[in-house]
Design a protein around this motif. Structure first.
Motif, mmCIF file in Angstrom:
data_model
loop_
_atom_site.group_PDB
_atom_site.id
_atom_site.type_symbol
_atom_site.label_atom_id
_atom_site.label_comp_id
_atom_site.label_asym_id
_atom_site.label_seq_id
_atom_site.Cartn_x
_atom_site.Cartn_y
_atom_site.Cartn_z
ATOM 1 N N ASN A 40 0.884 -1.156 0.000
ATOM 2 C CA ASN A 40 0.000 0.000 0.000
ATOM 3 C C ASN A 40 0.928 1.214 0.000
ATOM 4 O OD1 ASN A 40 -1.973 1.832 0.578
ATOM 5 N ND2 ASN A 40 -2.767 0.728 2.350
ATOM 6 N N ASP B 52 14.659 0.097 -9.606
ATOM 7 C CA ASP B 52 13.213 -0.120 -9.704
ATOM 8 C C ASP B 52 12.670 0.248 -11.082
ATOM 9 O OD1 ASP B 52 10.425 -0.427 -8.684
ATOM 10 O OD2 ASP B 52 10.388 1.759 -8.890
ATOM 11 N N ASP C 84 14.055 0.462 1.322
ATOM 12 C CA ASP C 84 14.026 1.221 0.067
ATOM 13 C C ASP C 84 15.299 2.058 -0.051
ATOM 14 O OD1 ASP C 84 11.213 0.542 -0.621
ATOM 15 O OD2 ASP C 84 10.757 1.736 1.149
ATOM 16 N N GLY D 172 2.071 1.674 5.742
ATOM 17 C CA GLY D 172 1.326 2.365 6.800
ATOM 18 C C GLY D 172 1.281 1.658 8.134
ATOM 19 N N ILE D 173 2.194 0.710 8.353
ATOM 20 C CA ILE D 173 2.176 0.039 9.647
ATOM 21 C C ILE D 173 2.994 0.848 10.647
ATOM 22 C CG2 ILE D 173 2.766 -2.077 10.893
ATOM 23 C CD1 ILE D 173 1.909 -3.576 8.402
ATOM 24 N N ASN E 160 14.514 -3.753 -1.676
ATOM 25 C CA ASN E 160 14.310 -3.019 -2.925
ATOM 26 C C ASN E 160 15.564 -2.221 -3.244
ATOM 27 O OD1 ASN E 160 11.290 -3.496 -3.132
ATOM 28 N ND2 ASN E 160 11.409 -2.499 -1.133
ATOM 29 N N SER F 200 4.570 -6.184 6.174
ATOM 30 C CA SER F 200 5.894 -5.624 5.948
ATOM 31 C C SER F 200 5.935 -4.166 6.396
ATOM 32 C CB SER F 200 6.337 -5.853 4.509
ATOM 33 O OG SER F 200 6.328 -4.683 3.771
ATOM 34 N N GLY G 107 0.515 4.331 2.064
ATOM 35 C CA GLY G 107 0.243 4.084 3.483
ATOM 36 C C GLY G 107 1.011 5.013 4.412
ATOM 37 N N SER H 95 13.543 -5.351 -7.287
ATOM 38 C CA SER H 95 13.812 -4.177 -8.134
ATOM 39 C C SER H 95 14.770 -4.480 -9.284
ATOM 40 C CB SER H 95 14.382 -2.989 -7.336
ATOM 41 O OG SER H 95 13.510 -2.593 -6.313
ATOM 42 N N GLY H 96 14.250 -4.326 -10.477
ATOM 43 C CA GLY H 96 15.090 -4.357 -11.664
ATOM 44 C C GLY H 96 14.978 -5.573 -12.564
ATOM 45 N N ALA I 22 7.782 -6.998 -10.380
ATOM 46 C CA ALA I 22 6.475 -6.363 -10.548
ATOM 47 C C ALA I 22 6.221 -6.077 -12.023
ATOM 48 C CB ALA I 22 6.414 -5.094 -9.710
ATOM 49 N N GLY I 23 6.929 -5.095 -12.548
ATOM 50 C CA GLY I 23 6.661 -4.593 -13.893
ATOM 51 C C GLY I 23 6.587 -5.661 -14.985
#
Ligand code: 1PR
Length: 535
Positions: A285, A460, A390, A319-320, A455, A349, A288, A486-487, A509-510
């Motif tokens: 999220n 990314d 990150d 957002g944790i 990451n 996470s 977050g 990432s990557g 992801a991508g």
């Protein structure tokens, strides 16, 4: 009778058994929750998914009279399936915060994995079994991998060998399942082991049916490298929750409108990746850090729907942290995490908040026990807590220029720099902090993180491969599993990261969202390169 399609579930409230419930319902059964010891004695079939730690579980079972009921139910050879801690509790005792006495039905003690010989603890991930007994419920498992997540395990011995139906090898043999008559228990998570796991539950629930047996002995296997699909989720400008994807964390299109890049619907994509063979699905999220996630009910809804038919582990982040809303109502990070777990997450996470916690810990040298990280891992176990890092690469001429751990880079910086450190950021990469990824990783391991999602902002969305320097640095520095992220741009990037670093998993992801590289071809490629994966 209608009782034929009812399963009695022993949930003593120590954690998330939502995925077990989902799997049982998916297989066409209704659930009756145990309220009293009599409910155990009257069950037609009983599932006991142990969660949390051994000692508190035994305390509840003893206090409520359920321990006695369980022993008598099992001694009468009534249909029983214990899962994870539900297997361990059957043994005489456990070393987890102990020794603590167990139900004592099976000879032997439960001990912690030894991480000194290079095996990462917790044992998280997919392993194949060595089936040693005709156990009926394992008939379709064969050479397939099943999902484990635990730091403690029961060991085979001469005293308990007639109970053992399969073992698994992780720094030595441990008991993966037991069987005696109608009594079964498994250390792995059938509800999180994809189709194979569902077959285990199905065979327990429908014991008399003539389901075809699959032959296949099972073989010694290594822990499989995991391939994880990641969905960065946020509301777009219209307020719809979408899967988005950044370019070095910038998720807006380079067009006049600058809208949030929309790559699909979270629940649909997660389901697709599950079918395609993802070993895990992560939701981040990504707003977050500024929007309170419990105000963000759609995200919880995404988890609820996804967990109904995605039977591999789900992680959610964003957002944790502690939060006070506009009405002055205070929410602890533990409440936020609990809501995520209740909605179907297996792991949470933590990003930004873990950075502040680690900074404070390194400054004071004191574990306060009050940080999100410490509280959540104490209640849910460290295997349920991932720290998401990150970092951004910062080149330096001389390693002594900075107080952080530097590495000699494999390709020089823009001004010919030979060294770099990796600066941690918060708030979605917007703010750099005075701590390196190396320092952070070691600190959060000490504070109770069970896994690291690593990451790299520079890589990314670039499709040029993982940052091998960074991943090597971190995966050699800690003994908890590290997820490389990432990557990723090609299948070769996955084999490269596994061949050159000690990463336990690789996340992308991508390439998955844009359907450039299907998960299945990543798996096939790794297999061809002799890297153990779940097929
Ligand atoms: O700080 O606890 O609220 O958590 C926020 C979480 O959201 C963190 O886990 C952080 O990594 C994530 N996040 C915040 N902003 C962004 C962004 O992109 N603007 N996404 C973001 C992080 C990075 C990866 C990505 C990989 C693979 N996304 O998860 O999926 O880089 O991408 P690729 O295969 O396309 O290269 P908090």
């Amino acid at each position: 009778s209608s009782g034929d399609s009812v399963v009695t579930l022993l949930d003593y409230g120590a954690g998330n058994v939502r995925s077990v419930r989902n799997a049982i319902r998916h297989l066409g059964f209704d659930i009756k929750d145990v309220q009293t010891p009599e409910d155990i004695l009257n069950a037609n079939r009983l599932i006991f998914p142990g969660v949390g730690a051994f000692a508190p579980a035994m305390e509840v079972l003893n206090k409520t009279g359920m321990a006695e009921a369980l022993c008598s139910y099992i001694e009468k050879d009534r249909p029983f399936l214990g899962i994870c801690l539900g297997l361990q509790l059957l043994f005489e005792s456990s070393e987890e915060n102990g020794p603590v006495k167990g139900l004592g039905l099976i000879p032997g003690t439960v001990g912690r994995f030894d991480s000194s010989n290079g095996f990462r603890v917790p044992h998280i991930g997919w392993n194949a079994l060595q089936v040693t007994m005709d156990s009926d419920i394992l008939d379709e498992v064969g050479n397939h991998h099943v999902y484990f997540v635990h730091s403690y395990r029961a060991m085979p011995s001469d005293d308990n060998k007639e109970w053992i139906s399969s073992t698994c090898n992780y720094g030595g043999k441990f008991i993966a399942s037991i069987r005696r008559g109608n009594v079964h228990a498994v250390q792995f998570h059938p509800e999180k082991s994809g189709d194979v796991g569902l077959s285990v539950l199905r065979r327990f629930l429908y014991p008399k049916s003539n389901m075809a047996k699959k032959t296949g002995e099972g073989k010694a296997s290594k822990l499989a490298k995991r391939v994880i699909a990641c969905l960065d989720v946020r509301a777009n400008d219209k307020g719809d929750l979408v899967v988005t994807k950044g370019d070095q964390y910038d998720v807006r299109e380079q067009t006049e409108d600058n809208e949030v890049r929309n790559l699909g619907k979270p629940v649909d994509l997660a389901r697709q990746y599950y079918k395609d063979g993802a070993d895990e699905v992560s939701f981040l999220n990504i707003t977050g850090f500024r929007d309170f996630p419990l105000g963000d009910l759609p995200m919880l809804q995404v988890l609820r729907y996804t967990s109904e038919n995605v039977f591999v582990p789900l992680t959610v982040g964003g957002g944790i942290r502690d939060f006070t809303d506009s009405n002055g109502r205070h929410y602890s990070s533990l409440e936020v995490a609990s809501e995520y777990f209740r909605s179907g997450a297996d792991k949470i996470s933590i990003g930004s908040d873990a950075v502040y916690t680690a900074e404070e810990y390194l400054r004071t040298g004191v574990k306060t026990g009050k940080s999100s990280l410490e509280q959540i891992s104490r209640v849910y176990g460290n295997q349920a807590v991932v720290v998401s890092i990150d970092p951004r690469r910062v080149y330096v001429k001389n390693p002594n220029d900075v107080q952080f751990k530097t590495i000699k880079v494999s390709s020089l910086g823009p001004k010919g720099e030979e060294y770099a450190w990796y600066q941690c950021t918060v708030n979605g990469g917007r703010e750099g902090r005075p701590i390196g990824a190396y320092e952070l990783a070691k600190a959060v391991e000490e504070l109770g993180a069970g896994e690291i999602l690593l990451n790299c902002i520079d890589c990314d969305g670039q499709g040029k491969g993982f940052d091998i320097d960074l991943i090597k640095l971190i995966s050699d520095a800690v003994s908890i599993p590290v997820i490389a992220s990432s990557g990723a741009g090609t299948v070769d990037h996955f084999s490269e990261v596994f061949a050159r670093t000690n990463a336990s998993a690789a996340l992308a992801a991508g390439i998955f969202h844009r359907k450039e590289v299907p998960i299945q071809s990543v798996k096939e490629h790794l297999l061809k390169e002799n890297i153990e994966v779940r097929i």
